[in-house]
Design a protein around this motif. Structure first.
Motif, PDB file in Angstrom:
ATOM      1  N   SER A   1       0.881  -1.175   0.062  1.00 35.00           N
ATOM      2  CA  SER A   1       0.018  -0.108   0.037  1.00 35.00           C
ATOM      3  C   SER A   1       0.873   1.197  -0.059  1.00 35.00           C
TER       4      SER A   1
ATOM      5  N   THR B   1      -0.158   4.131   0.799  1.00 37.89           N
ATOM      6  CA  THR B   1      -0.797   5.097   1.755  1.00 37.89           C
ATOM      7  C   THR B   1      -0.813   4.680   2.991  1.00 37.89           C
TER       8      THR B   1
ATOM      9  N   ASN C   1      -6.642   7.082   5.672  1.00 36.38           N
ATOM     10  CA  ASN C   1      -7.809   6.861   4.959  1.00 36.38           C
ATOM     11  C   ASN C   1      -7.543   7.706   4.021  1.00 36.38           C
TER      12      ASN C   1
ATOM     13  N   ARG D   1      -6.309  10.763  -2.748  1.00 33.24           N
ATOM     14  CA  ARG D   1      -7.013  10.149  -3.901  1.00 33.24           C
ATOM     15  C   ARG D   1      -7.949  11.266  -4.593  1.00 33.24           C
TER      16      ARG D   1
ATOM     17  N   ARG E   1     -11.438   5.885 -11.605  1.00 31.39           N
ATOM     18  CA  ARG E   1     -11.657   5.360 -10.401  1.00 31.39           C
ATOM     19  C   ARG E   1     -10.886   3.857 -10.588  1.00 31.39           C
ATOM     20  N   ARG E   2     -10.904   2.997 -11.492  1.00 36.19           N
ATOM     21  CA  ARG E   2     -10.074   2.013 -11.817  1.00 36.19           C
ATOM     22  C   ARG E   2      -8.596   2.007 -11.626  1.00 36.19           C
TER      23      ARG E   2
ATOM     24  N   LEU F   1      -7.877   2.762  -7.887  1.00 32.71           N
ATOM     25  CA  LEU F   1      -8.158   1.942  -7.248  1.00 32.71           C
ATOM     26  C   LEU F   1      -6.891   0.689  -7.059  1.00 32.71           C
ATOM     27  N   LEU F   2      -6.266   0.535  -8.552  1.00 32.79           N
ATOM     28  CA  LEU F   2      -5.296  -0.228  -8.523  1.00 32.79           C
ATOM     29  C   LEU F   2      -3.903   0.091  -7.925  1.00 32.79           C
TER      30      LEU F   2
ATOM     31  N   LEU G   1      -3.931   2.610  -5.657  1.00 34.23           N
ATOM     32  CA  LEU G   1      -3.767   3.088  -3.974  1.00 34.23           C
ATOM     33  C   LEU G   1      -4.410   2.252  -3.142  1.00 34.23           C
ATOM     34  N   ASP G   2      -4.986   0.980  -3.833  1.00 30.58           N
ATOM     35  CA  ASP G   2      -5.487   0.031  -2.734  1.00 30.58           C
ATOM     36  C   ASP G   2      -4.499  -0.798  -2.317  1.00 30.58           C
ATOM     37  N   GLY G   3      -3.473  -0.979  -2.840  1.00 26.94           N
ATOM     38  CA  GLY G   3      -2.278  -1.807  -2.303  1.00 26.94           C
ATOM     39  C   GLY G   3      -2.585  -3.367  -2.141  1.00 26.94           C
ATOM     40  N   GLN G   4      -3.527  -3.957  -3.017  1.00 24.82           N
ATOM     41  CA  GLN G   4      -3.619  -5.427  -2.849  1.00 24.82           C
ATOM     42  C   GLN G   4      -2.742  -5.992  -3.804  1.00 24.82           C
TER      43      GLN G   4
END
Lengths: 195, 195
Positions: free
Chosen positions: A189, A191, A194, B84, B178-179, B182-183, B185-188
């Protein structure tokens, strides 16, 4: 995705088409897109102006022809054993194309002309099967989590090369490719909190 | 980064420069980069050809002038409260620019002409302070982990818009933004195993 099917008639027509494609490439390498004229290509290819103007009536049509010709020699797709290695090889190839005079002329022509859409289609349909194959193999290997957005991922990876070449005006090298793959594939991640 | 400093002399010279910039923008909107000629701009701006040719001797010089003029009206930087939100607003603005005739002509001219580097510099120096400010604010808010590679991150995010517009020939809309956010900043982790 439909791979490019090239009509390759034998004889004089094919020879003219090949000579014109080579002349387009050589002109772009020497003078860039701004230096490309129908007259200049006709002379370099030793093709009559009437013939040239009939088949390729615009500068964009000439670039498109040069592009289709270059793509027809594309190397076969190689499995490098992992998603990371496959992507690195593809990004290296796209980076080389974007840094070439032909590549830059393709982008300039795609944006600056009526034929832009046809140019984009030729380019992307020449690339898309290779990209699809990379993600298909990664799924087969069990490398990708369910729901991973490959479309956005590939746009970000290859897009970073466009940004680097077009906006930053810098080279795409192996270190750059390593950095973008690290950011996307490492899954840390960026960040805290939130955002 | 050096912000663009525009010389804005008063009087006739300034009025000519403004009229030429408006004529460039209007010509691009009507006819695209391929339809841009020095003659056409001179007529539309009602400026003598000698004057025009002396100050803007090439098509790329005209596009560069139109770009600097457009950037001089750029809106002030707004803090949207999170990394974001700041990135989304910036990407929306870049997407709008890239989808415009002026934006596409800027890219085409940057790649197709000798002045390419000057065009890239004008464009990027107009954007860079805004981008730096976004990441500076994120660091101040404690949103970014140590060592996060913003340079690559921003190239990937904005590059995905270039890819979307130039290669895929599709629009940049809020869903696309958004996509990609998400990719990134989401850090998955996208992968399983040792890819």
């Amino acid at each position: 995705m439909i791979p490019i099917t090239k009509v390759r008639p034998g004889g004089r027509t094919a020879r003219v088409a090949d000579r014109v494609a080579v002349a387009v490439r050589d002109t772009l390498e020497a003078d860039g897109f701004d230096g490309l004229t129908l007259q200049g290509v006709a002379e370099r290819a030793a093709v009559g102006r009437a013939t040239l103007y009939r088949r390729w009536p615009t500068r964009a049509a000439l670039v498109l022809h040069g592009l289709a010709w270059a793509l027809s020699d594309a190397v076969p797709i190689i499995d490098h054993g992992s998603l990371r290695a496959d992507l690195a090889a593809t990004l290296r190839s796209i980076g080389g194309f974007l840094s070439s005079r032909l590549g830059q002329a393709v982008v300039a022509a795609a944006l600056g002309s009526e034929e832009g859409q046809a140019i984009r289609r030729t380019f992307w349909e020449g690339r898309a099967p290779e990209i699809s194959a990379i993600f298909d193999r990664a799924i087969t290997r069990g490398e990708l989590r369910f729901g991973f957005d490959h479309e956005a991922a590939f746009a970000m990876l290859s897009g970073s090369l466009y940004f680097r070449v077009i906006v930053a005006g810098e080279l795409v090298d192996d270190d750059w490719i390593r950095r973008v793959l690290l950011l996307l594939l490492d899954g840390q991640s960026p960040t805290w909190g939130n955002s």
